[in-house]
Write a protein that holds these residues in place. Sequence first.
Motif, mmCIF file in Angstrom:
data_model
loop_
_atom_site.group_PDB
_atom_site.id
_atom_site.type_symbol
_atom_site.label_atom_id
_atom_site.label_comp_id
_atom_site.label_asym_id
_atom_site.label_seq_id
_atom_site.Cartn_x
_atom_site.Cartn_y
_atom_site.Cartn_z
ATOM 1 N N UNK A 66 0.846 -1.184 0.000
ATOM 2 C CA UNK A 66 0.000 0.000 0.000
ATOM 3 C C UNK A 66 0.882 1.233 0.000
ATOM 4 N N UNK A 67 0.279 2.401 -0.111
ATOM 5 C CA UNK A 67 1.031 3.645 -0.154
ATOM 6 C C UNK A 67 0.669 4.514 1.040
ATOM 7 N N UNK A 68 1.703 5.087 1.651
ATOM 8 C CA UNK A 68 1.534 5.999 2.773
ATOM 9 C C UNK A 68 1.961 7.389 2.323
ATOM 10 N N UNK A 69 1.071 8.355 2.499
ATOM 11 C CA UNK A 69 1.344 9.750 2.158
ATOM 12 C C UNK A 69 1.447 10.549 3.448
ATOM 13 N N UNK A 70 2.500 11.373 3.565
ATOM 14 C CA UNK A 70 2.677 12.238 4.737
ATOM 15 C C UNK A 70 3.033 13.632 4.237
#
Length: 72
Positions: A31-35
């Motif tokens: 999955x992708x984590x955006x911060x």
Amino acid sequence: GSEFLRKARRAAKSKKLICNWVPSHGKGSHGTLYVGANGKTTVQNLTREISTGTLRAMIEQLELGAEDFGLR
């Protein structure tokens, strides 16, 4: 993997950054984590342990500090 997500969310909250986990942005168990505005990394299977080198690279991609994750 899941511990990394918890720590990333906590670090983003302390720095008043938006943190968004999107499990559908990746193949299989990824999955992708955006911060924040520019931080983005792919997170592997949440049940597996992340190696130190991979962990440091992911932290750098998110533009967070290693001290937020208990690293020196």
